[in-house]
Design a protein around this motif. Structure first.
Motif, PDB file in Angstrom:
ATOM      1  N   ASP A 129       1.073  -1.395  -0.243  1.00  0.00           N
ATOM      2  CA  ASP A 129       0.193  -0.098  -0.007  1.00  0.00           C
ATOM      3  C   ASP A 129       0.833   1.049  -0.113  1.00  0.00           C
ATOM      4  N   ARG A 130       2.159   0.867   0.119  1.00  0.00           N
ATOM      5  CA  ARG A 130       2.825   2.330   0.158  1.00  0.00           C
ATOM      6  C   ARG A 130       3.657   3.069  -1.657  1.00  0.00           C
ATOM      7  N   LYS A 131       3.953   3.955  -1.233  1.00  0.00           N
ATOM      8  CA  LYS A 131       4.346   5.225  -2.376  1.00  0.00           C
ATOM      9  C   LYS A 131       5.565   4.966  -3.018  1.00  0.00           C
ATOM     10  N   PRO A 132       6.114   4.718  -3.952  1.00  0.00           N
ATOM     11  CA  PRO A 132       7.381   4.370  -4.226  1.00  0.00           C
ATOM     12  C   PRO A 132       8.101   5.340  -2.885  1.00  0.00           C
ATOM     13  N   LYS A 133       7.805   6.217  -2.964  1.00  0.00           N
ATOM     14  CA  LYS A 133       8.601   7.370  -2.112  1.00  0.00           C
ATOM     15  C   LYS A 133       8.940   7.477  -0.774  1.00  0.00           C
ATOM     16  N   ALA A 134       8.019   6.506  -0.427  1.00  0.00           N
ATOM     17  CA  ALA A 134       8.198   5.782   1.699  1.00  0.00           C
ATOM     18  C   ALA A 134       8.865   4.866   1.177  1.00  0.00           C
ATOM     19  N   LEU A 135       9.464   4.430  -0.273  1.00  0.00           N
ATOM     20  CA  LEU A 135      10.606   2.669   0.021  1.00  0.00           C
ATOM     21  C   LEU A 135      12.052   3.592   0.058  1.00  0.00           C
ATOM     22  N   SER A 136      13.095   2.556   0.512  1.00  0.00           N
ATOM     23  CA  SER A 136      14.062   2.631   0.591  1.00  0.00           C
ATOM     24  C   SER A 136      14.472   2.789  -0.913  1.00  0.00           C
ATOM     25  N   GLY A 137      16.111   2.379  -1.103  1.00  0.00           N
ATOM     26  CA  GLY A 137      16.291   2.021  -2.786  1.00  0.00           C
ATOM     27  C   GLY A 137      16.416   0.715  -2.951  1.00  0.00           C
ATOM     28  N   GLY A 138      16.834  -0.475  -2.191  1.00  0.00           N
ATOM     29  CA  GLY A 138      16.482  -1.594  -1.942  1.00  0.00           C
ATOM     30  C   GLY A 138      15.338  -2.311  -1.912  1.00  0.00           C
ATOM     31  N   GLN A 139      14.142  -1.630  -1.236  1.00  0.00           N
ATOM     32  CA  GLN A 139      12.295  -2.173  -1.582  1.00  0.00           C
ATOM     33  C   GLN A 139      12.508  -1.186  -2.944  1.00  0.00           C
ATOM     34  N   ARG A 140      12.862   0.153  -3.816  1.00  0.00           N
ATOM     35  CA  ARG A 140      12.246   0.453  -4.442  1.00  0.00           C
ATOM     36  C   ARG A 140      12.407  -0.788  -5.807  1.00  0.00           C
ATOM     37  N   GLN A 141      13.886  -1.015  -5.623  1.00  0.00           N
ATOM     38  CA  GLN A 141      13.913  -1.575  -6.928  1.00  0.00           C
ATOM     39  C   GLN A 141      13.856  -3.378  -6.510  1.00  0.00           C
ATOM     40  N   SER A 163      23.192  -0.098  -9.394  1.00  0.00           N
ATOM     41  CA  SER A 163      24.163   0.176  -9.892  1.00  0.00           C
ATOM     42  C   SER A 163      24.347   1.246  -8.862  1.00  0.00           C
ATOM     43  N   ASN A 164      22.396   2.539  -8.597  1.00  0.00           N
ATOM     44  CA  ASN A 164      22.371   3.294  -7.274  1.00  0.00           C
ATOM     45  C   ASN A 164      21.888   2.598  -6.360  1.00  0.00           C
ATOM     46  N   LEU A 165      22.346   1.553  -6.174  1.00  0.00           N
ATOM     47  CA  LEU A 165      22.418   1.145  -4.543  1.00  0.00           C
ATOM     48  C   LEU A 165      24.469   0.953  -4.100  1.00  0.00           C
ATOM     49  N   ASP A 166      24.244   1.787  -2.787  1.00  0.00           N
ATOM     50  CA  ASP A 166      25.287   1.102  -2.076  1.00  0.00           C
ATOM     51  C   ASP A 166      25.907  -0.518  -1.744  1.00  0.00           C
ATOM     52  N   ALA A 167      26.956  -0.317  -1.867  1.00  0.00           N
ATOM     53  CA  ALA A 167      27.764  -0.893  -2.133  1.00  0.00           C
ATOM     54  C   ALA A 167      27.639  -2.370  -0.838  1.00  0.00           C
ATOM     55  N   GLN A 168      27.611  -2.558   0.062  1.00  0.00           N
ATOM     56  CA  GLN A 168      26.541  -2.939   0.719  1.00  0.00           C
ATOM     57  C   GLN A 168      25.295  -3.682   0.274  1.00  0.00           C
ATOM     58  N   LEU A 169      24.059  -2.834  -0.682  1.00  0.00           N
ATOM     59  CA  LEU A 169      23.092  -3.504  -0.969  1.00  0.00           C
ATOM     60  C   LEU A 169      23.407  -4.105  -2.018  1.00  0.00           C
ATOM     61  N   ARG A 170      24.117  -3.524  -2.822  1.00  0.00           N
ATOM     62  CA  ARG A 170      24.238  -4.576  -3.748  1.00  0.00           C
ATOM     63  C   ARG A 170      24.586  -5.496  -4.294  1.00  0.00           C
ATOM     64  N   VAL A 171      25.584  -5.962  -2.832  1.00  0.00           N
ATOM     65  CA  VAL A 171      25.879  -7.184  -3.296  1.00  0.00           C
ATOM     66  C   VAL A 171      24.992  -7.763  -2.160  1.00  0.00           C
ATOM     67  N   GLN A 172      23.579  -7.844  -1.849  1.00  0.00           N
ATOM     68  CA  GLN A 172      22.681  -8.432  -1.203  1.00  0.00           C
ATOM     69  C   GLN A 172      21.356  -8.924  -1.622  1.00  0.00           C
ATOM     70  N   MET A 173      20.717  -7.405  -3.091  1.00  0.00           N
ATOM     71  CA  MET A 173      20.301  -7.765  -4.052  1.00  0.00           C
ATOM     72  C   MET A 173      21.331  -8.442  -5.077  1.00  0.00           C
ATOM     73  N   VAL A 196      32.286  -7.831 -11.373  1.00  0.00           N
ATOM     74  CA  VAL A 196      31.993  -8.895 -10.814  1.00  0.00           C
ATOM     75  C   VAL A 196      30.586  -9.263 -10.807  1.00  0.00           C
ATOM     76  N   GLU A 197      29.997  -8.462 -10.835  1.00  0.00           N
ATOM     77  CA  GLU A 197      28.876  -8.859 -10.578  1.00  0.00           C
ATOM     78  C   GLU A 197      28.065  -9.657 -12.267  1.00  0.00           C
TER      79      GLU A 197
END
Lengths: 366, 300
Positions: A129-141, A163-173, A196-197
């Motif tokens: 039910d959330r709008k995109p602006k209420a999400l974090s970068g990882g959630q949006r992705q 590419s738009n995520l920070d290093a830690q989140l990038r590995v997780q995603m 690496v990706e």
């Protein structure tokens, strides 16, 4: 589910800039293919042509056996995840994912069922039910991926999604994307500039450079047996050392004389392969991980070299040491216990059966 | 750096002065801002305040030169009663409302799709056309009314509010199109591409993505179109001479003068009432004018 095939695919922009030069590529059903290369290599243009967002100048694209050159994006049955997510800002997460299905006139229950399934795969249940602006970068992705999954398309297209995520989140995603592909098994074309990706995600990596495919193959194959100087330098981090060298005959077999360094014996089984190049100026390619402390004894064909360390970079698990051979700065990966201090002498061992010889005239690996 | 050959930054006192005070600089910036805002407010508010004061005075008080014009001694609503009981004035009001609503509707119906096409569908001559749209706005209506008089006359629409409905969009459409081109240009290209891949047609993309996302821009354009057609003066002056077809702007100033007697109280009351609808529209629409509606569409 479908295979994708590119035949002599070419894109020339107005003004004559050739972005993609007659590439051929067969992507099998359910395969995860990663297009990788430096910016401007044509990988994104190739992806956008598959999506139908760029017109094809020449050549042919087939999806599931059907030529799609002249078919608009909506009728290609593909889904795309963009680098900057491209979520519809005025719609909730549910509406974002349902939009494509609604436009196609899917019944309400089917839409709910599919969105529900995608939300479960991606762990988005709480956020519908959330709008995109209420999400974090990882959630949006994740929502962007959900929007692709609900469509159940023939092909997934990813344009640098991390590419738009920070290093830690990038590995997780990255791990999540791989897990999603293992669940839904949709044919995937993924574009990234991060090798690496590419290595971690791909069934097959396609290295592109200047609008052409340099080499395509499984990640391990590209790493172990690069076909060109570009691939040898691009895959692997830190990059492969390339030291000017000359191939010289010895009593038993062949050896490489490194510029400003020692002469190292070439493994006997490669004699026939290199015989034609004796006496020529070549590049000796060796990855940092194949130059280690000499005390390591579990590898065959170790050739010792004595060096003076310039820079020492501890990485925790291992330590990178840099030294000079002639004009070339060379990097080696050693055990943290074995590394000396800058200015100290150190004996290193080169794993000669992991060596490459590159012809600088053709840039091919011999 | 070698200490013998290079000097430290502190050896250049002219370049590295004694540190200033961040809070003091901020305080001065605030004072300057309030001073200029206050000055602007006085300049812009003086006429309407003067109108309000005058409209509340009796004719006798207005005529008394010995009193300060800025104070009301015996406030009265007689001018408002007179003007609201005047069928001519109510006719002006009705004309203004009809013309403005229709012009705003026409403007939006033309400029939103036009801006969408000019900003998103690349076709032959689209950039030239976009510039051309703006250039037409630069031609002042004080010049345009001469040829337009011929056109409106030949259509038999002189002395008719439909002549105004026809002519006002020449002022509003170019500017609103230009505003909307700017707004649409700020919508990331990936949004249309995502919509294209999701299966949207151009029309669906416009109605379901662009219009909701660009709503602040559409509201800004609506306010502009409303203000322009509500306040238009040159065209009605040129095209309308019959009182029953006049909008407020020219009706108030031309019909409330009897010979050389100015009914100042009624003129001020009428002008003030005429200025009210735009204020109401602003207040009402500004509630919906939420900036940052696109936040969250894309990163950064």
């Amino acid at each position: 589910m479908a295979q994708v095939s590119l035949r002599r695919l070419t894109k020339t922009y107005d003004g004559g800039v050739a972005a993609v030069k007659a590439i051929d590529l067969e992507i099998a059903d359910r395969e995860f293919v990663v297009l990788v290369g430096p910016s401007g290599c044509g990988k994104t243009t190739t992806l956008r042509m598959i999506a139908g967002l760029e017109e094809v100048t020449a050549g042919e694209i087939r999806i599931g056996g059907e030529v799609v050159n002249d078919i608009p994006p909506r009728d290609r049955d593909i889904a795309m995840v963009f680098q900057n997510y491209a979520l519809y800002p005025h719609m909730t997460v549910f509406e974002n994912m349902a939009f494509g299905l609604k436009l196609r006139g899917f019944p309400r229950e089917e839409i709910a069922r599919r969105v529900d399934r995608a939300a479960r795969i991606l762990g988005l249940g709480e956020l519908l039910d959330r709008k995109p602006k209420a999400l974090s970068g990882g959630q949006r992705q994740r929502v962007a991926m959900g929007r692709a999954i609900v469509r159940d398309p023939k092909v997934f297209l990813f344009d640098e999604p991390l590419s738009n995520l920070d290093a830690q989140l990038r590995v997780q995603m990255r791990t999540e994307i791989k897990a999603v592909h293992q669940t839904v098994k949709t044919t995937t074309v993924y574009v990234t500039h991060d090798q690496v990706e590419a290595m971690t995600l791909a069934d097959r990596v396609v290295v592109m450079n200047q609008g052409r495919i340099e080499q395509a193959g499984p990640p391990g194959e590209l790493y172990a047996n690069p076909a060109t100087r570009f691939v040898a330098g691009f895959i692997g981090s830190p990059a492969m050392n390339m030291i000017p060298a000359r191939l010289v005959p010895t009593a038993a077999a062949l050896a490489v004389a490194l510029e400003g360094g020692p002469t190292l014996p070439v493994p006997a089984e490669r004699t026939a392969r290199y015989a034609a190049h004796v006496g020529r100026d070549l590049l000796f390619g060796i990855r940092p991980e194949h130059v280690t402390e000499a005390t390591r004894t579990d590898k065959p064909n170790l050739a010792p070299i004595d060096v003076t360390l310039d820079v020492v970079e501890p990485m925790g698990m291992e330590t990178l040491v840099h030294f000079r051979l002639g004009r070339t700065s060379v990097c080696a990966r050693v055990d943290p216990q074995a590394a000396g201090a800058p200015g100290e002498a150190m004996r290193l061992a080169v794993q000669m059966d992991r060596m490459h010889l590159i012809d600088p005239a053709t840039d091919r690996v011999l | 750096m070698d200490a013998a050959t290079s000097a430290a930054n502190r050896d250049f006192p002219k370049l590295y002065r004694r540190a200033g005070s961040l809070s003091r600089e901020r305080a001065w910036a605030l004072r300057a801002a309030y001073a200029s805002l206050g000055f602007a407010a006085v300049i812009f508010l003086a006429p309407p305040v003067y109108m309000l004061i005058t409209s509340l005075k009796t004719n006798a008080e207005m005529a008394d030169q010995s009193l300060s014009p800025w104070f009301v001694r015996e406030p009265t609503l007689e001018h408002y009663a007179a003007i609201l009981g005047n069928p001519l004035f109510l006719g002006f009001f009705r004309n203004s409302i009809i013309v403005t609503l229709i012009v705003v509707a026409i403007t939006m119906a033309v400029s939103v799709p036009a801006a969408f096409a000019l900003s998103r569908m690349r076709f032959w001559g689209s950039t030239t056309l976009a510039t051309g749209v703006f250039l037409t706005y630069l031609v002042p209506d004080t010049l345009l009314f001469i040829p337009l008089y011929q056109i409106v006359g030949s259509l038999g629409l002189l002395n008719s509010i439909w002549g105004l409905v026809l002519v006002y969009p020449t002022l509003t459409v170019p500017f609103c199109t230009w505003i909307m081109i700017g707004y649409f240009a700020s919508i990331p290209k990936e949004l249309d591409e995502a919509a294209l891949i999701d299966g949207a047609s151009w029309l669906q993309m416009l109605l379901r993505i662009f219009v909701p996302v660009a709503l602040p821009g559409i509201i800004a354009a609506t306010i502009f179109a409303f203000t322009v057609s509500w306040a238009a003066f040159v065209y009605p002056t040129a095209f309308i001479t019959k009182p029953e077809a006049m909008p407020l702007t020219i009706g108030v100033v031309s019909q409330l003068v009897r010979g050389d007697t100015f009914a100042w109280g009624q003129i001020m009351a009428g002008a003030l009432l005429a200025a009210l609808p735009p204020v109401v529209v602003y207040v009402f629409l500004l509630d919906y004018y939420i900036a940052g509606l696109t936040a969250g569409a894309t990163k950064g």
